[in-house]
Design a protein around this motif. Structure first.
Motif, PDB file in Angstrom:
ATOM      1  N   THR A   1       0.819  -1.213   0.000  1.00 36.75           N
ATOM      2  CA  THR A   1       0.000   0.000   0.000  1.00 36.75           C
ATOM      3  C   THR A   1       0.852   1.262   0.000  1.00 36.75           C
ATOM      4  OG1 THR A   1      -1.851  -1.107   1.100  1.00 36.75           O
ATOM      5  CG2 THR A   1      -1.722   1.282   1.346  1.00 36.75           C
ATOM      6  N   LYS A   2       1.959   1.256   0.740  1.00 33.17           N
ATOM      7  CA  LYS A   2       2.761   2.478   0.878  1.00 33.17           C
ATOM      8  C   LYS A   2       3.379   2.931  -0.440  1.00 33.17           C
ATOM      9  CE  LYS A   2       6.790  -0.150   2.504  1.00 33.17           C
ATOM     10  NZ  LYS A   2       7.694  -0.370   3.653  1.00 33.17           N
ATOM     11  N   TYR A   3       3.417   2.023  -1.418  1.00 31.46           N
ATOM     12  CA  TYR A   3       3.992   2.386  -2.716  1.00 31.46           C
ATOM     13  C   TYR A   3       2.924   2.837  -3.714  1.00 31.46           C
ATOM     14  CZ  TYR A   3       7.801  -0.387  -0.730  1.00 31.46           C
ATOM     15  OH  TYR A   3       8.776  -0.884   0.100  1.00 31.46           O
ATOM     16  N   ALA A   4       1.653   2.812  -3.289  1.00 30.95           N
ATOM     17  CA  ALA A   4       0.562   3.050  -4.240  1.00 30.95           C
ATOM     18  C   ALA A   4       0.571   4.474  -4.794  1.00 30.95           C
ATOM     19  CB  ALA A   4      -0.786   2.751  -3.582  1.00 30.95           C
ATOM     20  N   LEU A   5       0.687   5.473  -3.924  1.00 27.14           N
ATOM     21  CA  LEU A   5       0.653   6.856  -4.411  1.00 27.14           C
ATOM     22  C   LEU A   5       1.783   7.148  -5.388  1.00 27.14           C
ATOM     23  CD1 LEU A   5      -0.424   9.370  -1.596  1.00 27.14           C
ATOM     24  CD2 LEU A   5      -1.461   9.051  -3.832  1.00 27.14           C
ATOM     25  N   PRO A   6       3.046   6.828  -5.031  1.00 27.13           N
ATOM     26  CA  PRO A   6       4.103   7.095  -6.014  1.00 27.13           C
ATOM     27  C   PRO A   6       3.930   6.328  -7.317  1.00 27.13           C
ATOM     28  CG  PRO A   6       5.004   6.067  -4.008  1.00 27.13           C
ATOM     29  CD  PRO A   6       3.599   6.433  -3.732  1.00 27.13           C
ATOM     30  N   ALA A   7       3.459   5.072  -7.233  1.00 22.07           N
ATOM     31  CA  ALA A   7       3.240   4.302  -8.469  1.00 22.07           C
ATOM     32  C   ALA A   7       2.147   4.953  -9.312  1.00 22.07           C
ATOM     33  CB  ALA A   7       2.867   2.860  -8.136  1.00 22.07           C
TER      34      ALA A   7
END
Length: 491
Positions: free
Chosen positions: A302-308
């Motif tokens: 989840t923590k990588y969702a915004l940057p992705a």
């Protein structure tokens, strides 16, 4: 109660009983739209079309009319409507009136719906506050102090219009939360269907692998009715799924006993307001009281969702928006003596696109460029696959739906974030972008008010293609929360 304040379900029943005509219903909405000018929700009113469609609906009533016969709707400016301005809230499409109808609006008209007009939005659906529109800001009908509040974005005009009873429901689109976040900010229901459930043909593209149209309504039942009319296979859209559309309204049994609701630990964000945390806990209790089993789950990526998301979406936008060059349609810049074709492209795009669109096109072009494709775009695609796998594993373990907050706060003031670090604005999508990256259905349901008296929503995420089950879970949550508050009329 005025006719424009009715839900779709109540209006449908009143029309069937002959207590109300479609013309009466449409006139009530048109009067409300005129009074609602300060909200800047409707940007292209179409009263003549609306009244013609309403008269036709009244004439059809005895002859087996459609599911939305005589129901007045607002249409987001992203949907192409034949002969009616469809400019995605951008100056670059000023004056564009399509010669064709989007599949969604065609289906709505076939079901008997009435189009009241086109609704405000963020330019090309890029924004979380409806402050990037060439029409100016849409305004949230909820008001608790001297500030004008955002209705959220990009479907801000749709959210404001439904919350203020200017229409019975509206269409929205959701690329990273653009239906669910404004629904939460304005105290209404908004559902993003599974990617491929609703045709994208005739909808101005932002990010083609993420965009999905859906309903914005006053109740979960209305969302089920409207989604049933919007959904279905479309051979004109290569990503449209050839899957039968169930009777979503019939699925609202209110029985979720034995269903498993996942609570993702990664959504407990650092610095989350206590009110959001308390609302989420209350949502868990309400679903448990209805007989659901509440289980903790992990969605580790989840923590990588915004940057992705903010690599993939701008990349696709830079490709999709390349067509707006001043050659075939839309705005064309005035050229000076000696200016060539490249000068025309540059001047047209500089004049026609707003700052946020320019920013995202630049980011997208950068991450797709030869030296950075692997470092950014390819890596983001791999992260997206991992995010989808997280959800697949949760559902494979027996989870029927996932409960999360819809937004990290209630509505903020217009102008409070627009000129700040754009990343601060992007954080509004923190709970919603994963659903788009994974192609899943998600719904925002109004559950309560914060200490200031502004609405807050919770999000339910469903299994792929299980909008019926998702709507039933949302129906139970809606009924348990008993949210009936409406904005005080100040406009």
């Amino acid at each position: 109660m005025n006719a424009n304040e009715l839900t779709i379900a109540d209006a449908r029943d009143a029309l069937a009983r002959g207590e109300l005509s479609a013309v009466d219903l449409t006139m009530a909405c048109l009067t409300a739209i005129d009074a609602g000018t300060p909200l800047n929700a409707f940007v292209h009113a179409t009263p003549e079309i609306a009244l013609d469609q309403a008269r036709a609906a009244d004439a059809r009533r005895c002859a087996g009319a459609g599911a939305l016969n005589g129901i007045p709707l607002g249409i987001k400016d992203l949907f192409c409507t034949r002969g009616v301005a469809s400019q995605a809230a951008s100056n670059i499409l000023r004056g564009f009136k399509p010669e064709y109808e989007s599949t969604v609006t065609s289906k709505l008209f076939e079901a008997g719906a009435v189009m009241l007009g086109k609704l405000n939005m963020d330019e090309f659906a890029m924004g979380s506050s409806n402050e990037t529109s060439c029409y100016g800001d849409a305004v949230n009908p909820w008001k608790v102090d001297d500030r004008r509040l955002t209705p959220g974005g990009s479907s801000g005009g749709s959210a404001a219009a439904v919350a203020a009873d200017l229409c019975l429901a509206a269409t929205g689109t959701d690329t990273g939360g653009s239906i669910r976040q404004p629904a939460a900010f304005t105290g209404i229901v908004g559902i993003k269907p599974t990617y491929g459930r609703v045709s994208r043909w005739g909808i101005v593209a932002f990010a083609s692998s993420l965009d999905q149209a859906g309903p914005m309504t006053k109740s979960v039942r209305d969302a089920a009715i409207l989604l049933g009319a919007m959904a279905g296979h479309d051979p004109k859209d290569s990503t449209s799924a050839d899957i039968p559309v169930p009777d979503f309204e019939a699925a609202l049994t209110g029985d979720i006993r034995g269903r498993k609701i996942g609570i993702p630990r990664e959504y407990r964000m650092e610095g989350m307001p206590a009110e959001i945390e308390a609302l989420w806990a209350r949502g868990r209790e309400m679903l448990a009281d209805a007989g659901a089993e509440i289980v903790d789950i992990s969605l580790p990526h989840t923590k990588y969702a915004l940057p992705a998301y903010y690599v993939i979406a701008p990349a696709e936008a830079s490709s999709n928006l390349a067509r707006y060059d001043g050659v075939r349609y839309g705005h064309r810049a005035r050229l000076g003596q000696g200016d060539g074709i490249v000068d025309m492209y540059e001047k047209t795009r500089a004049e026609g696109f707003g700052k946020e669109v320019q920013r995202r096109v630049m980011i997208g072009t950068y991450v797709l460029s030869a030296g950075f494709y692997d470092a950014y775009y390819n890596r983001a695609r791999k992260v997206r696959a991992l995010i989808k796998r997280d959800f697949d594993e949760a559902f494979a373990a027996g989870v029927d739906a996932i409960l999360t907050p819809a937004t990290p706060s209630s509505a903020f003031g217009l102008g409070e974030m627009a000129d700040a670090d754009p990343v601060a604005m992007y954080l509004n999508d923190v709970f919603t972008v994963t659903v788009n990256l994974a192609g899943l259905p998600g719904i925002s349901v109004p559950v309560g008010l914060d200490a200031k008296g502004l609405p807050l929503g919770l999000q339910l995420i469903g299994r792929p293609w299980d909008e019926a089950g998702l709507l039933n879970h949302a129906h139970v949550l809606e009924r348990a929360a008993g949210f009936v508050e409406k904005p005080r009329k100040w406009w």
